[in-house]
Design an enzyme around this catalytic site. Structure first.
Site, PDB file in Angstrom:
ATOM      1  N   GLU A  40       0.838  -1.205   0.000  1.00 45.28           N
ATOM      2  CA  GLU A  40       0.000   0.000   0.000  1.00 45.28           C
ATOM      3  C   GLU A  40       0.869   1.248   0.000  1.00 45.28           C
ATOM      4  OE1 GLU A  40      -3.524   0.139   2.321  1.00 45.28           O
ATOM      5  OE2 GLU A  40      -3.548   2.328   2.407  1.00 45.28           O
TER       6      GLU A  40
ATOM      7  N   GLU B 199       5.010   4.901   3.638  1.00 38.53           N
ATOM      8  CA  GLU B 199       4.490   6.216   4.051  1.00 38.53           C
ATOM      9  C   GLU B 199       5.675   7.091   4.422  1.00 38.53           C
ATOM     10  OE1 GLU B 199       2.701   9.128   4.522  1.00 38.53           O
ATOM     11  OE2 GLU B 199       1.026   7.765   4.267  1.00 38.53           O
TER      12      GLU B 199
ATOM     13  N   ASP C 273       9.790   7.460   0.404  1.00 42.66           N
ATOM     14  CA  ASP C 273       9.022   7.901  -0.758  1.00 42.66           C
ATOM     15  C   ASP C 273       8.754   6.635  -1.573  1.00 42.66           C
ATOM     16  OD1 ASP C 273       8.230   8.698  -3.300  1.00 42.66           O
ATOM     17  OD2 ASP C 273       9.592  10.413  -3.374  1.00 42.66           O
TER      18      ASP C 273
ATOM     19  N   ASP D 219      -3.407  11.968  -2.245  1.00 41.01           N
ATOM     20  CA  ASP D 219      -3.558  13.421  -2.354  1.00 41.01           C
ATOM     21  C   ASP D 219      -4.004  13.764  -3.773  1.00 41.01           C
ATOM     22  OD1 ASP D 219      -2.133  14.191   0.306  1.00 41.01           O
ATOM     23  OD2 ASP D 219      -0.740  12.822  -0.697  1.00 41.01           O
TER      24      ASP D 219
ATOM     25  N   ASP E 264     -12.065   9.930  -3.394  1.00 44.35           N
ATOM     26  CA  ASP E 264     -13.357  10.598  -3.209  1.00 44.35           C
ATOM     27  C   ASP E 264     -13.370  11.931  -3.957  1.00 44.35           C
ATOM     28  OD1 ASP E 264     -11.493  11.883  -1.686  1.00 44.35           O
ATOM     29  OD2 ASP E 264     -12.778  12.109   0.083  1.00 44.35           O
TER      30      ASP E 264
ATOM     31  N   THR F  17     -13.709   3.369   5.478  1.00 42.73           N
ATOM     32  CA  THR F  17     -13.147   4.177   6.564  1.00 42.73           C
ATOM     33  C   THR F  17     -14.252   5.043   7.185  1.00 42.73           C
ATOM     34  OG1 THR F  17     -12.629   5.987   5.096  1.00 42.73           O
ATOM     35  CG2 THR F  17     -10.897   4.365   5.416  1.00 42.73           C
ATOM     36  N   LYS F  18     -13.975   5.532   8.397  1.00 44.44           N
ATOM     37  CA  LYS F  18     -14.929   6.383   9.097  1.00 44.44           C
ATOM     38  C   LYS F  18     -15.240   7.618   8.236  1.00 44.44           C
ATOM     39  CE  LYS F  18     -14.027   8.373  13.220  1.00 44.44           C
ATOM     40  NZ  LYS F  18     -13.383   8.394  14.521  1.00 44.44           N
ATOM     41  N   PHE F  19     -14.171   8.150   7.679  1.00 40.93           N
ATOM     42  CA  PHE F  19     -14.236   9.339   6.831  1.00 40.93           C
ATOM     43  C   PHE F  19     -15.124   9.077   5.602  1.00 40.93           C
ATOM     44  CE2 PHE F  19     -12.047  10.691   2.936  1.00 40.93           C
ATOM     45  CZ  PHE F  19     -12.165  12.067   3.027  1.00 40.93           C
ATOM     46  N   GLU F  20     -14.935   7.880   5.038  1.00 40.76           N
ATOM     47  CA  GLU F  20     -15.685   7.524   3.829  1.00 40.76           C
ATOM     48  C   GLU F  20     -17.163   7.304   4.157  1.00 40.76           C
ATOM     49  OE1 GLU F  20     -13.756   4.204   2.100  1.00 40.76           O
ATOM     50  OE2 GLU F  20     -15.175   4.051   0.442  1.00 40.76           O
TER      51      GLU F  20
HETATM   52  C1  LIG Z   1      -4.566  11.923   1.582  1.00 48.91           C
HETATM   53  S1  LIG Z   1      -3.555  10.854   2.493  1.00 48.91           S
HETATM   54  C2  LIG Z   1      -4.511   9.340   2.482  1.00 48.91           C
HETATM   55  C3  LIG Z   1      -4.082   8.393   3.549  1.00 48.91           C
HETATM   56  C4  LIG Z   1      -4.821   7.050   3.608  1.00 48.91           C
HETATM   57  N1  LIG Z   1      -4.577   6.254   2.428  1.00 48.91           N
HETATM   58  C5  LIG Z   1      -6.295   7.226   3.869  1.00 48.91           C
HETATM   59  O1  LIG Z   1      -7.101   6.791   3.037  1.00 48.91           O
HETATM   60  O2  LIG Z   1      -6.648   7.778   4.907  1.00 48.91           O
HETATM   61  C6  LIG Z   1      -2.243  10.462   1.361  1.00 48.91           C
HETATM   62  C7  LIG Z   1      -1.026   9.908   2.036  1.00 48.91           C
HETATM   63  O3  LIG Z   1      -0.097   9.482   1.070  1.00 48.91           O
HETATM   64  C8  LIG Z   1       1.209   9.775   1.519  1.00 48.91           C
HETATM   65  N2  LIG Z   1       2.077   9.843   0.330  1.00 48.91           N
HETATM   66  C9  LIG Z   1       1.919  10.637  -0.746  1.00 48.91           C
HETATM   67  N3  LIG Z   1       2.885  10.417  -1.639  1.00 48.91           N
HETATM   68  C10 LIG Z   1       3.687   9.451  -1.105  1.00 48.91           C
HETATM   69  C11 LIG Z   1       4.858   8.813  -1.550  1.00 48.91           C
HETATM   70  N4  LIG Z   1       5.411   9.113  -2.734  1.00 48.91           N
HETATM   71  N5  LIG Z   1       5.420   7.889  -0.751  1.00 48.91           N
HETATM   72  C12 LIG Z   1       4.890   7.581   0.442  1.00 48.91           C
HETATM   73  N6  LIG Z   1       3.763   8.148   0.921  1.00 48.91           N
HETATM   74  C13 LIG Z   1       3.162   9.080   0.154  1.00 48.91           C
HETATM   75  C14 LIG Z   1       1.073  11.082   2.271  1.00 48.91           C
HETATM   76  O4  LIG Z   1       2.100  11.258   3.227  1.00 48.91           O
HETATM   77  C15 LIG Z   1      -0.313  10.914   2.935  1.00 48.91           C
HETATM   78  O5  LIG Z   1      -0.201  10.389   4.227  1.00 48.91           O
END
Ligand SMILES: C[S@@+](CC[C@H](N)C(=O)[O-])C[C@H]1O[C@@H](n2cnc3c(N)ncnc32)[C@H](O)[C@@H]1O
Length: 239
Positions: free
Chosen positions: A69, A94, A121, A144, A180, A217-220
């Site tokens: 993931e 992450e 990354d 994001d 979303d 998820t709760k958010f979803e």
């Molecule tokens: C909007 S959040 C969604 C988190 C989770 N998947 C959720 O549904 O709640 C996006 C996450 O992706 C991580 N992220 C973005 N680009 C990444 C990358 N290249 N490598 C590792 N993590 C990354 C960010 O740090 C952030 O925590």
């Protein structure tokens, strides 16, 4: 939805050669459980990147189907998935320190055996840590969306990144994204429909139903009650 545009070349754009980040690094003070997560369980759950290459048998003591993931956030849904499918191994990537610490805490408190995480990354981890054809599933949930046009280059789903993911998946392996944010769903659909080597599991041009294995998820849930949409995209590597 705008008409998909055929993408025939997977040349890496110049800007991506300069490594455009898909995230904004942010962190806040660790909670008590997050501190405990790192101190007590970090050595068990955090993979040693970039010092070592991935060896599944060495990490998990077995060879099982592998799900990776990208960007698990605080990791609650990844923990749920790993608990629900003990016969599969899970790796979460992450860069958010609080999320990494939290997931170590959650996994450590129940001694979850089939999960590990990486502070990296994901683009570098995919390129340098994992061997080719080692993954059964790559999942990207609620990435994001980078809504501003000038930031679209930061979106994780890009034509050349899908070819990196294709390399890491086994043939028959699956890329699963959910969002979303409708414009990002449309962006992904356009790219994935023409991604070399992938087939849309829901049928050409279609979004998929949320598969039962992806926890809500709760958010979803709250979004669903407010009438917000969620779009799932499931693509199989066919060659
Ligand atoms: C909007 S959040 C969604 C988190 C989770 N998947 C959720 O549904 O709640 C996006 C996450 O992706 C991580 N992220 C973005 N680009 C990444 C990358 N290249 N490598 C590792 N993590 C990354 C960010 O740090 C952030 O925590």
């Amino acid at each position: 939805m705008s008409e998909p545009v055929a993408v025939t070349s997977v040349e890496v754009p110049e800007e991506h050669k300069r490594r455009i980040l898909t995230f904004m690094k942010r962190s806040s003070a660790f909670t008590t459980s997050q501190k405990q997560g790192l101190e007590q369980y970090g050595s068990r759950y955090l993979l040693n990147f970039p010092d070592q290459k991935f060896n599944q048998e060495a990490v998990f003591g077995r060879l099982a189907p592998l799900t990776v993931e990208i960007g698990f956030g605080m990791g609650y849904s990844l923990i749920e998935m790993a608990k629900a499918v003990p016969e599969r191994d899970f790796i979460g990537i992450e860069i958010h320190p609080n999320g990494l610490a939290q997931i170590c805490y959650e996994a450590g408190s129940i001694s979850l055996p089939n999960l590990r995480v990486m502070d990296a990354d994901a683009l570098l981890a995919l390129e340098h840590y994992f061997p080719d054809a080692c993954m059964d599933t790559v999942q990207l949930y609620f990435a994001d969306p980078w809504p501003k046009k000038k930031h679209h280059k930061r979106r994780f789903v890009q034509t050349h990144i899908m070819q990196l993911i294709r390399r890491k998946l086994k043939t028959g392996g699956v890329f699963h994204a959910a969002t979303d944010w409708q414009p990002y769903a449309e962006w992904m659909l356009e790219i994935l429909e023409f991604a070399e080597g992938f087939e849309n599991m829901a049928g050409p041009g279609q979004y998929a139903e949320r598969p039962a294995f992806r926890p809500l998820t709760k958010f979803e849930n709250r979004g669903n009650l407010l009438g917000h949409g969620v779009w799932d995209l499931l693509y199989r590597k066919v060659r």
